[in-house]
Design a protein around this motif. Structure first.
Motif, PDB file in Angstrom:
ATOM      1  N   UNK A  91       0.847  -1.415  -0.002  1.00 49.57           N
ATOM      2  CA  UNK A  91       0.011  -0.058  -0.019  1.00 49.57           C
ATOM      3  C   UNK A  91       1.053   1.346  -0.019  1.00 49.57           C
ATOM      4  N   UNK A  92       2.317   1.260   0.466  1.00 46.77           N
ATOM      5  CA  UNK A  92       3.125   2.328  -0.049  1.00 46.77           C
ATOM      6  C   UNK A  92       3.727   2.739   1.387  1.00 46.77           C
ATOM      7  N   UNK A  93       3.711   1.827   2.263  1.00 50.13           N
ATOM      8  CA  UNK A  93       4.294   2.280   3.606  1.00 50.13           C
ATOM      9  C   UNK A  93       6.017   2.495   3.320  1.00 50.13           C
ATOM     10  N   UNK A  94       6.427   3.490   3.898  1.00 46.81           N
ATOM     11  CA  UNK A  94       7.945   3.926   3.573  1.00 46.81           C
ATOM     12  C   UNK A  94       8.612   3.957   4.817  1.00 46.81           C
ATOM     13  N   UNK A 101      11.259  -3.380  10.583  1.00 38.86           N
ATOM     14  CA  UNK A 101      12.743  -3.415   9.803  1.00 38.86           C
ATOM     15  C   UNK A 101      13.774  -2.434  10.298  1.00 38.86           C
ATOM     16  N   UNK A 102      14.711  -2.493   9.927  1.00 45.59           N
ATOM     17  CA  UNK A 102      15.637  -1.464  10.293  1.00 45.59           C
ATOM     18  C   UNK A 102      15.916  -0.364   9.134  1.00 45.59           C
ATOM     19  N   UNK A 103      15.824  -0.869   8.080  1.00 47.06           N
ATOM     20  CA  UNK A 103      16.112  -0.185   6.785  1.00 47.06           C
ATOM     21  C   UNK A 103      15.322  -0.864   5.593  1.00 47.06           C
ATOM     22  N   UNK A 104      14.978  -0.021   4.720  1.00 49.86           N
ATOM     23  CA  UNK A 104      14.061  -0.244   3.400  1.00 49.86           C
ATOM     24  C   UNK A 104      14.374  -1.886   2.855  1.00 49.86           C
ATOM     25  N   UNK A 105      15.704  -2.020   2.606  1.00 46.51           N
ATOM     26  CA  UNK A 105      16.350  -3.041   2.098  1.00 46.51           C
ATOM     27  C   UNK A 105      15.991  -4.395   2.981  1.00 46.51           C
ATOM     28  N   UNK A 148      14.769  -3.574  -5.305  1.00 44.47           N
ATOM     29  CA  UNK A 148      15.874  -4.311  -5.669  1.00 44.47           C
ATOM     30  C   UNK A 148      17.036  -3.874  -4.634  1.00 44.47           C
ATOM     31  N   UNK A 149      17.952  -4.665  -4.484  1.00 46.99           N
ATOM     32  CA  UNK A 149      19.051  -4.768  -3.530  1.00 46.99           C
ATOM     33  C   UNK A 149      19.794  -3.419  -3.867  1.00 46.99           C
ATOM     34  N   UNK A 150      19.643  -2.843  -5.161  1.00 46.40           N
ATOM     35  CA  UNK A 150      20.403  -1.606  -5.534  1.00 46.40           C
ATOM     36  C   UNK A 150      19.833  -0.713  -5.158  1.00 46.40           C
ATOM     37  N   UNK A 151      18.523  -0.662  -4.399  1.00 43.30           N
ATOM     38  CA  UNK A 151      17.765   0.563  -4.151  1.00 43.30           C
ATOM     39  C   UNK A 151      16.843   0.853  -4.870  1.00 43.30           C
ATOM     40  N   UNK A 152      16.564   0.342  -6.292  1.00 41.30           N
ATOM     41  CA  UNK A 152      15.528   0.680  -7.145  1.00 41.30           C
ATOM     42  C   UNK A 152      14.298   0.476  -6.606  1.00 41.30           C
ATOM     43  N   UNK A 153      13.492   1.314  -6.707  1.00 42.22           N
ATOM     44  CA  UNK A 153      12.108   0.989  -6.183  1.00 42.22           C
ATOM     45  C   UNK A 153      11.139   1.552  -7.333  1.00 42.22           C
ATOM     46  N   UNK A 154      10.131   0.346  -7.447  1.00 38.19           N
ATOM     47  CA  UNK A 154       9.076   0.660  -8.664  1.00 38.19           C
ATOM     48  C   UNK A 154       7.664   0.287  -8.293  1.00 38.19           C
ATOM     49  N   UNK A 155       6.804   1.272  -8.812  1.00 43.40           N
ATOM     50  CA  UNK A 155       5.240   0.908  -8.670  1.00 43.40           C
ATOM     51  C   UNK A 155       4.660   0.790  -9.775  1.00 43.40           C
TER      52      UNK A 155
END
Length: 198
Positions: A91-94, A101-105, A148-155
């Protein structure tokens, strides 16, 4: 643990009176509100949740959600709470802390003694749109989030690339915007179960 559109009505009592409640995850999924005056906006039905690479879901997993109240029963540590986290994330929780979790990844499956880590996490939420609640043609609407692990975020909305803002705007009036649901954590439920009658 409980994921429920606001307001919660008498769900506390239902949790308290439910046998084995400590091992139950509930998703309240009202296609029609339990009370006609309980909501100020239309409600939608979440039909399916597809998860891959998110937390403990190393394999592609799909949950069919059919009914107003769905329970997922299992022992401690089997991943029930991760399903709620996946819905929130989709749903988009950032805020990583809201996802435990500690970080997004940290939401990407990091491997185990028998499984290799995966390169990305992806969650797809499929909503019933037969009544046209969402301003998109089609009986179903899918919202997908990928990291992705490289930090790319897609919707994606119906597999078409979009922005997080587009997802937020789409869901804003559906009852599933950021302020349109409530998460009752396990600790909250423990407190409710142990509370004495007043």
């Amino acid at each position: 643990e409980l994921f429920a559109p606001r307001p919660r009505n008498n769900l506390w009592k239902r949790i308290r009176d439910s046998p084995g409640a400590r091992a139950i995850l509930l998703v309240w999924n009202p296609r029609h509100p339990l009370r006609g005056d309980a909501f100020q906006h239309p409600t939608m039905n979440l039909k399916r949740v597809k998860i891959y690479g998110f937390k403990t879901f190393a394999d592609k997993t799909e949950f069919e959600i059919d009914g107003n109240i769905i329970s997922i029963i299992g022992p401690n540590g089997c991943g029930k709470s991760n399903i709620v986290d996946a819905i929130l994330w989709g749903l988009g929780e950032t805020n990583a802390r809201n996802l435990r979790a500690q970080t997004a990844k940290d939401v990407i499956f990091n491997g185990s003694g028998t499984r290799k880590a995966v390169g990305y996490a992806e969650v797809t939420l499929v909503f019933d749109n037969e009544d046209g609640t969402l301003p998109i043609e089609g009986a179903e609407v899918s919202v997908t989030r990928r990291l992705t692990r490289s930090g790319e975020s897609d919707y994606f909305i119906n597999k078409r690339p979009c922005r997080l803002r587009d997802v937020s705007d789409l869901l804003a009036d559906s009852g599933l915007g950021r302020a349109g649901y409530a998460i009752v954590s396990q600790s909250d439920i423990d407190q409710a179960l142990s509370a004495s009658a007043v």
